[in-house]
Design an enzyme around this catalytic site. Structure first.
Site, PDB file in Angstrom:
ATOM      1  CD  GLU B 132      -2.708  -0.887   2.499  1.00  0.00           C
ATOM      2  OE1 GLU B 132      -2.931  -0.428   2.779  1.00  0.00           O
ATOM      3  OE2 GLU B 132      -3.664  -1.959   2.554  1.00  0.00           O
ATOM      4  CB  SER B 137       9.633  -2.703   4.624  1.00  0.00           C
ATOM      5  OG  SER B 137      10.203  -2.450   3.359  1.00  0.00           O
ATOM      6  CB  ILE B 162      -1.036  -3.981  -7.483  1.00  0.00           C
ATOM      7  CG1 ILE B 162      -1.000  -3.439  -6.416  1.00  0.00           C
ATOM      8  CG2 ILE B 162      -1.523  -5.902  -8.320  1.00  0.00           C
ATOM      9  CD1 ILE B 162      -0.249  -4.398  -5.482  1.00  0.00           C
ATOM     10  CB  ILE B 344      32.106  -4.575 -21.466  1.00  0.00           C
ATOM     11  CG1 ILE B 344      32.676  -4.665 -20.032  1.00  0.00           C
ATOM     12  CG2 ILE B 344      32.364  -5.091 -23.132  1.00  0.00           C
ATOM     13  CD1 ILE B 344      32.853  -6.608 -20.057  1.00  0.00           C
ATOM     14  CD  GLU B 370       8.415 -11.193  -5.029  1.00  0.00           C
ATOM     15  OE1 GLU B 370       7.969 -11.429  -4.416  1.00  0.00           O
ATOM     16  OE2 GLU B 370       7.400 -10.780  -6.177  1.00  0.00           O
ATOM     17  CB  THR B 372      14.176  -3.771   0.441  1.00  0.00           C
ATOM     18  OG1 THR B 372      14.351  -3.399   1.576  1.00  0.00           O
ATOM     19  CG2 THR B 372      13.260  -2.580  -0.008  1.00  0.00           C
ATOM     20  CB  SER B 373      19.277  -5.531  -0.632  1.00  0.00           C
ATOM     21  OG  SER B 373      19.226  -6.605  -1.742  1.00  0.00           O
ATOM     22  CD  GLU B 374      18.261  -1.955   2.315  1.00  0.00           C
ATOM     23  OE1 GLU B 374      17.455  -1.868   1.389  1.00  0.00           O
ATOM     24  OE2 GLU B 374      18.981  -1.413   1.591  1.00  0.00           O
TER      25      GLU B 374
HETATM   26  C1  LIG Z   1       7.967  -2.898 -10.856  1.00  0.00           C
HETATM   27  C2  LIG Z   1       7.233  -3.313  -9.364  1.00  0.00           C
HETATM   28  C3  LIG Z   1       6.350  -4.017  -9.386  1.00  0.00           C
HETATM   29  C4  LIG Z   1       5.494  -4.654  -7.511  1.00  0.00           C
HETATM   30  N1  LIG Z   1       4.952  -5.724  -7.642  1.00  0.00           N
HETATM   31  C5  LIG Z   1       3.902  -5.684  -6.651  1.00  0.00           C
HETATM   32  C6  LIG Z   1       2.950  -6.100  -6.256  1.00  0.00           C
HETATM   33  O1  LIG Z   1       2.479  -6.784  -7.075  1.00  0.00           O
HETATM   34  N2  LIG Z   1       2.397  -7.101  -5.099  1.00  0.00           N
HETATM   35  C7  LIG Z   1       2.073  -6.124  -3.977  1.00  0.00           C
HETATM   36  O2  LIG Z   1       1.754  -6.295  -3.276  1.00  0.00           O
HETATM   37  N3  LIG Z   1       3.530  -4.916  -3.918  1.00  0.00           N
HETATM   38  C8  LIG Z   1       4.679  -5.615  -5.704  1.00  0.00           C
HETATM   39  N4  LIG Z   1       5.355  -3.747  -5.161  1.00  0.00           N
HETATM   40  C9  LIG Z   1       5.911  -3.638  -4.456  1.00  0.00           C
HETATM   41  C10 LIG Z   1       7.514  -4.485  -3.634  1.00  0.00           C
HETATM   42  O3  LIG Z   1       6.868  -5.305  -3.106  1.00  0.00           O
HETATM   43  C11 LIG Z   1       7.575  -2.917  -2.547  1.00  0.00           C
HETATM   44  O4  LIG Z   1       8.061  -1.733  -3.389  1.00  0.00           O
HETATM   45  C12 LIG Z   1       8.412  -3.098  -1.773  1.00  0.00           C
HETATM   46  O5  LIG Z   1       8.143  -4.486  -0.883  1.00  0.00           O
HETATM   47  C13 LIG Z   1       9.093  -2.290  -0.762  1.00  0.00           C
HETATM   48  O6  LIG Z   1       7.551  -1.243  -0.355  1.00  0.00           O
HETATM   49  P1  LIG Z   1       8.073   0.155  -0.800  1.00  0.00           P
HETATM   50  O7  LIG Z   1       8.147   0.822  -1.794  1.00  0.00           O
HETATM   51  O8  LIG Z   1       6.696   0.712   0.138  1.00  0.00           O
HETATM   52  O9  LIG Z   1       9.690   1.188   0.111  1.00  0.00           O
HETATM   53  P2  LIG Z   1       9.924   1.156   1.948  1.00  0.00           P
HETATM   54  O10 LIG Z   1       9.012  -0.118   2.429  1.00  0.00           O
HETATM   55  O11 LIG Z   1       9.390   2.485   2.276  1.00  0.00           O
HETATM   56  O12 LIG Z   1      10.979   1.036   1.984  1.00  0.00           O
HETATM   57  C14 LIG Z   1      11.980   2.035   1.870  1.00  0.00           C
HETATM   58  C15 LIG Z   1      13.186   2.020   2.243  1.00  0.00           C
HETATM   59  O13 LIG Z   1      13.638   1.771   3.975  1.00  0.00           O
HETATM   60  C16 LIG Z   1      14.032   0.499   4.429  1.00  0.00           C
HETATM   61  N5  LIG Z   1      13.663   0.171   5.155  1.00  0.00           N
HETATM   62  C17 LIG Z   1      12.311   0.048   5.492  1.00  0.00           C
HETATM   63  N6  LIG Z   1      12.112  -0.579   6.706  1.00  0.00           N
HETATM   64  C18 LIG Z   1      13.348  -0.886   6.769  1.00  0.00           C
HETATM   65  C19 LIG Z   1      13.901  -2.475   8.305  1.00  0.00           C
HETATM   66  N7  LIG Z   1      13.166  -2.439   9.110  1.00  0.00           N
HETATM   67  N8  LIG Z   1      15.466  -2.227   8.233  1.00  0.00           N
HETATM   68  C20 LIG Z   1      15.986  -1.545   7.296  1.00  0.00           C
HETATM   69  N9  LIG Z   1      16.186  -1.308   6.095  1.00  0.00           N
HETATM   70  C21 LIG Z   1      14.426  -0.802   6.033  1.00  0.00           C
HETATM   71  C22 LIG Z   1      13.965  -0.188   2.357  1.00  0.00           C
HETATM   72  O14 LIG Z   1      15.264  -1.811   3.021  1.00  0.00           O
HETATM   73  C23 LIG Z   1      13.982   1.029   1.439  1.00  0.00           C
HETATM   74  O15 LIG Z   1      15.416   0.366   1.115  1.00  0.00           O
HETATM   75  C24 LIG Z   1       6.098  -4.124  -6.701  1.00  0.00           C
HETATM   76  C25 LIG Z   1       7.194  -3.038  -6.317  1.00  0.00           C
HETATM   77  C26 LIG Z   1       7.523  -2.683  -7.687  1.00  0.00           C
HETATM   78  C27 LIG Z   1       8.339  -1.241  -7.865  1.00  0.00           C
HETATM   79  C1  LIG Z   2      26.110  10.313 -23.662  1.00  0.00           C
HETATM   80  C2  LIG Z   2      27.258  10.441 -24.163  1.00  0.00           C
HETATM   81  C3  LIG Z   2      27.514  11.653 -24.975  1.00  0.00           C
HETATM   82  C4  LIG Z   2      29.192  12.350 -25.838  1.00  0.00           C
HETATM   83  N1  LIG Z   2      29.550  12.627 -26.385  1.00  0.00           N
HETATM   84  C5  LIG Z   2      31.019  13.207 -27.253  1.00  0.00           C
HETATM   85  C6  LIG Z   2      30.976  14.209 -27.443  1.00  0.00           C
HETATM   86  O1  LIG Z   2      30.083  15.334 -26.850  1.00  0.00           O
HETATM   87  N2  LIG Z   2      31.517  14.496 -28.166  1.00  0.00           N
HETATM   88  C7  LIG Z   2      32.498  13.311 -28.266  1.00  0.00           C
HETATM   89  O2  LIG Z   2      33.467  13.052 -29.720  1.00  0.00           O
HETATM   90  N3  LIG Z   2      32.372  11.761 -28.217  1.00  0.00           N
HETATM   91  C8  LIG Z   2      31.719  12.044 -27.104  1.00  0.00           C
HETATM   92  N4  LIG Z   2      30.768  10.642 -26.097  1.00  0.00           N
HETATM   93  C9  LIG Z   2      31.854   9.605 -26.634  1.00  0.00           C
HETATM   94  C10 LIG Z   2      32.161   8.933 -25.639  1.00  0.00           C
HETATM   95  O3  LIG Z   2      33.561   9.727 -25.361  1.00  0.00           O
HETATM   96  C11 LIG Z   2      32.898   7.173 -25.977  1.00  0.00           C
HETATM   97  O4  LIG Z   2      31.857   6.447 -25.767  1.00  0.00           O
HETATM   98  C12 LIG Z   2      34.393   6.929 -24.285  1.00  0.00           C
HETATM   99  O5  LIG Z   2      36.152   7.606 -24.996  1.00  0.00           O
HETATM  100  C13 LIG Z   2      34.610   5.606 -24.792  1.00  0.00           C
HETATM  101  O6  LIG Z   2      34.085   4.913 -26.239  1.00  0.00           O
HETATM  102  P1  LIG Z   2      33.310   4.331 -26.619  1.00  0.00           P
HETATM  103  O7  LIG Z   2      32.107   3.795 -26.718  1.00  0.00           O
HETATM  104  O8  LIG Z   2      33.752   3.854 -28.390  1.00  0.00           O
HETATM  105  O9  LIG Z   2      33.575   2.516 -25.923  1.00  0.00           O
HETATM  106  P2  LIG Z   2      35.476   1.557 -27.009  1.00  0.00           P
HETATM  107  O10 LIG Z   2      36.286   2.437 -26.851  1.00  0.00           O
HETATM  108  O11 LIG Z   2      35.037   0.516 -27.098  1.00  0.00           O
HETATM  109  O12 LIG Z   2      35.485   1.064 -25.130  1.00  0.00           O
HETATM  110  C14 LIG Z   2      34.571  -0.421 -24.854  1.00  0.00           C
HETATM  111  C15 LIG Z   2      35.217  -0.990 -23.968  1.00  0.00           C
HETATM  112  O13 LIG Z   2      36.555  -1.263 -23.862  1.00  0.00           O
HETATM  113  C16 LIG Z   2      37.437  -0.783 -22.480  1.00  0.00           C
HETATM  114  N5  LIG Z   2      38.258  -0.621 -23.132  1.00  0.00           N
HETATM  115  C17 LIG Z   2      38.808   0.220 -24.431  1.00  0.00           C
HETATM  116  N6  LIG Z   2      40.015   0.021 -24.560  1.00  0.00           N
HETATM  117  C18 LIG Z   2      41.110  -0.094 -23.210  1.00  0.00           C
HETATM  118  C19 LIG Z   2      42.936  -0.222 -23.274  1.00  0.00           C
HETATM  119  N7  LIG Z   2      43.703  -0.327 -23.341  1.00  0.00           N
HETATM  120  N8  LIG Z   2      42.966  -1.240 -21.672  1.00  0.00           N
HETATM  121  C20 LIG Z   2      41.518  -1.409 -20.698  1.00  0.00           C
HETATM  122  N9  LIG Z   2      40.030  -1.391 -20.724  1.00  0.00           N
HETATM  123  C21 LIG Z   2      39.860  -0.140 -22.519  1.00  0.00           C
HETATM  124  C22 LIG Z   2      36.781   0.332 -22.591  1.00  0.00           C
HETATM  125  O14 LIG Z   2      36.733   1.049 -21.483  1.00  0.00           O
HETATM  126  C23 LIG Z   2      35.636   0.376 -22.370  1.00  0.00           C
HETATM  127  O15 LIG Z   2      35.102  -0.635 -21.183  1.00  0.00           O
HETATM  128  C24 LIG Z   2      29.487  10.217 -25.933  1.00  0.00           C
HETATM  129  C25 LIG Z   2      29.477   9.512 -25.097  1.00  0.00           C
HETATM  130  C26 LIG Z   2      27.757   9.252 -24.523  1.00  0.00           C
HETATM  131  C27 LIG Z   2      27.011   7.763 -23.902  1.00  0.00           C
END
Ligand SMILES: Cc1cc2nc3c(=O)[nH]c(=O)nc-3n(C[C@H](O)[C@H](O)[C@H](O)COP(=O)(O)OP(=O)(O)OC[C@H]3O[C@@H](n4cnc5c(N)ncnc54)[C@H](O)[C@@H]3O)c2cc1C
Ligand SMILES: Cc1cc2nc3c(=O)[nH]c(=O)nc-3n(C[C@H](O)[C@H](O)[C@H](O)COP(=O)(O)OP(=O)(O)OC[C@H]3O[C@@H](n4cnc5c(N)ncnc54)[C@H](O)[C@@H]3O)c2cc1C
Lengths: 85, 390
Positions: B132, B137, B162, B344, B370, B372-374
């Site tokens: 609700e 949680s 839901i 990657i 279902e 949270t991790s907590e």
């Molecule tokens: C895409 C989606 C599908 C879903 N589908 C369903 C469904 O089909 N049916 C249904 O009934 N529900 C559904 N849910 C709800 C879901 O189960 C809840 O979102 C979830 O249980 C967490 O509850 P909350 O969002 O109210 O978070 P809260 O309970 O408000 O938690 C907020 C934060 O506080 C932390 N927290 C709360 N209590 C504690 C504690 N005692 N100790 C430490 N940390 C705590 C939590 O871990 C979390 O980080 C869905 C949610 C999503 C996002």
């Molecule tokens: C929202 C957005 C805005 C951007 N804006 C601009 C912009 O304005 N101008 C511009 O010029 N570019 C821009 N870019 C491009 C951005 O700089 C490149 O995406 C970035 O440099 C990585 O290059 P790539 O995507 O080709 O990845 P790749 O180079 O193909 O890398 C793929 C993976 O391999 C790893 N890798 C590559 N080489 C090595 C190595 N020698 N050792 C270890 N790991 C390696 C990388 O870390 C990465 O995990 C933008 C990208 C995004 C997503």
């Protein structure tokens, strides 16, 4: 479970699955380290002194990321296998 | 425990993978970009298509048209459906799972006969109304009320977020019939058919992700339903909801796994084809280690889901906590994995033409829905503290 699965692979006489062993080694090594570190944190100051076993766990856990092929090597193996798919 | 899938499970994987790749995946991007009206139409078609290959009946009894398969088989099929289209997984799950499972577990014979065959065939769509505006949680603080008047119940309240609300033929609604008794025995679950006077549905929300699955409010204004609308017995609603959510958590973990595995598949392929600095980018360790981490995280998700499903099948008392463990891991893995996939893809990952952009938005729901991790951590910690008490 990742460890048990490797054991299961071996017990059922299958050839060693490198993907399974490397995943097991990487995750258990890294998370063992995290668990030990969190445990020290929970113990606070007491976790840091020799009287409690906790600080030894942290020292021992570090070996998990290094011995038998580092965590990095496991990732290297996994990524090499992936590149064949 | 045996880590090999059975021949039947392997063939389920293959059949669903083939069907979903051909029929569902091409529609995922269209659904994601569609208007609300188009979404309602397309998602119903997807549900019907998957019902056609038996997906919605996997967890249901043969008497109503189901195939009564184990939860691991359901997770295997679910991963394929979710990877093809996460929204479709969610809407199918809300209908045959969140709605269908409590009807199966707690409904009367008449209720099962009335609803389950239609749900399984995809001719009827169900939804589950617990959350609700003021109670997410903290589900025990719901305000929706049900008052008995003669042989009728009068319901008032609002359910929010839901899934399937706008397309549902029938809703499960949880309401207090006796607030003084508290949630344990004071909440009742009602089956409310579309068209019932005083029952309406809001406009759907505009969401960040899962845009192909409609989400809206259920509104109850002096909504009158007969006694036969009570699911099972009066006062059992809260326990019914909690037991249903245990299945729901395995489902939510599964959709996260589907998203994660699909991200890995796309990113792995892209990284081999994309060249930078004279070689494929998967030859750079910064990229290949991301792929390895994606593999590690998603593989562990799968094992934890199978473990939780197995425990539930075996009626292991640990199954509830194992479902929480699987859900936390798989959802947090999916948000990390989808972020790595966008990374990657570089700039291409940021634009809507490429599906990793959609997967990145979809992934985030896993940490919220279902429970949270907590909340999962709260439950896991309570369970540990209880075990090691005394
Ligand atoms: C895409 C989606 C599908 C879903 N589908 C369903 C469904 O089909 N049916 C249904 O009934 N529900 C559904 N849910 C709800 C879901 O189960 C809840 O979102 C979830 O249980 C967490 O509850 P909350 O969002 O109210 O978070 P809260 O309970 O408000 O938690 C907020 C934060 O506080 C932390 N927290 C709360 N209590 C504690 C504690 N005692 N100790 C430490 N940390 C705590 C939590 O871990 C979390 O980080 C869905 C949610 C999503 C996002
Ligand atoms: C929202 C957005 C805005 C951007 N804006 C601009 C912009 O304005 N101008 C511009 O010029 N570019 C821009 N870019 C491009 C951005 O700089 C490149 O995406 C970035 O440099 C990585 O290059 P790539 O995507 O080709 O990845 P790749 O180079 O193909 O890398 C793929 C993976 O391999 C790893 N890798 C590559 N080489 C090595 C190595 N020698 N050792 C270890 N790991 C390696 C990388 O870390 C990465 O995990 C933008 C990208 C995004 C997503």
């Amino acid at each position: 479970m990742v460890v048990y699965r490797v054991a299961h692979d071996k017990d059922s006489g299958k050839p060693l699955n490198h993907m399974h062993t490397s995943i097991a080694k990487a995750i258990v090594g890294d998370w063992g380290m995290k668990a030990a570190s969190d445990a020290v944190q929970i113990f606070g100051g007491y976790g840091y002194i020799h009287e409690y076993p906790i600080e030894r766990f942290l020292r021992d856990a570090k070996l998990g990321q290094i011995g038998g092929g580092t965590s990095e090597m496991q990732r290297f193996i996994i990524s090499r296998i992936l590149s064949y798919f | 425990m045996n880590y090999d899938l059975t021949p039947e499970q392997l063939s389920i994987k293959e059949n669903f993978s083939k069907f979903c790749t051909k029929e569902i995946e091409p529609r995922a991007q269209i659904l994601d970009h569609a208007t609300h009206e188009e979404v309602d139409k397309l998602i119903k078609e997807n549900i019907k298509m998957l019902a056609g290959i038996g997906y919605l009946g996997m967890g249901h009894d043969e008497a109503y048209g189901g195939t009564n398969l184990d939860l691991i088989s359901q997770a295997i099929a679910g991963e394929e459906v979710a990877g093809a289209c996460a929204s479709t997984f969610l809407s199918c799950g809300a209908s045959s799972g969140l709605f269908g499972v409590p009807v199966k577990l707690f409904g009367t014979d008449a209720q099962k006969k009335k609803y389950l065959p239609g749900i399984i065939k995809g001719d009827l769509i169900g939804c589950f109304g617990l959350t609700e505006p003021g109670a997410g949680s903290d589900a025990a603080s719901i305000k929706t009320s049900a008052v008995k008047k003669g042989d009728k119940w009068i319901l008032n309240g609002t359910k929010t977020f839901i899934t399937n609300a706008t397309i549902a033929d029938v809703a499960l609604v949880f309401a207090y019939n006796d607030k003084s008794k508290g949630p344990g025995t004071g909440v009742t679950c009602f089956l409310i058919d579309k068209g019932t006077r005083g029952f309406s549905v809001s406009k759907p929300f505009d969401k960040m992700g899962f845009r192909g699955s409609p989400t809206a409010e259920l509104i109850l204004e002096d909504c009158e339903v007969p006694e036969g609308a009570v699911l099972g017995a009066v006062g059992n609603g809260f326990i019914q909801a909690m037991q249903t959510l245990e299945y729901g958590r395995i489902g939510m973990a599964t959709v996260c796994l589907g998203i994660a595995a699909k991200c890995l598949q796309y990113a792995n392929k892209y990284s081999k084809e994309r060249n930078a600095f004279g070689k494929p980018i998967n030859r750079f360790q910064e990229v290949s280690f991301k792929l390895a981490d994606m593999m590690i995280l998603s593989d562990v998700s799968r094992l934890l889901i199978y473990q939780a499903a197995w425990a539930k099948e075996m009626k292991n008392p640990e199954s509830a906590v194992l479902a929480s463990v699987a859900k936390v891991w798989a959802s947090e893995a999916a948000t990390q994995i989808s972020s790595m996939a966008v990374q990657i893809f570089g700039g291409y990952g940021y634009i809507k033409e490429f599906p990793v952009e959609r997967l990145y938005r979809d992934a985030k729901l896993g940490e919220i829905g279902e429970g949270t991790s907590e909340i999962q951590r709260v439950m896991i910690a309570k369970d540990l503290i209880r075990k090691y008490a005394a």
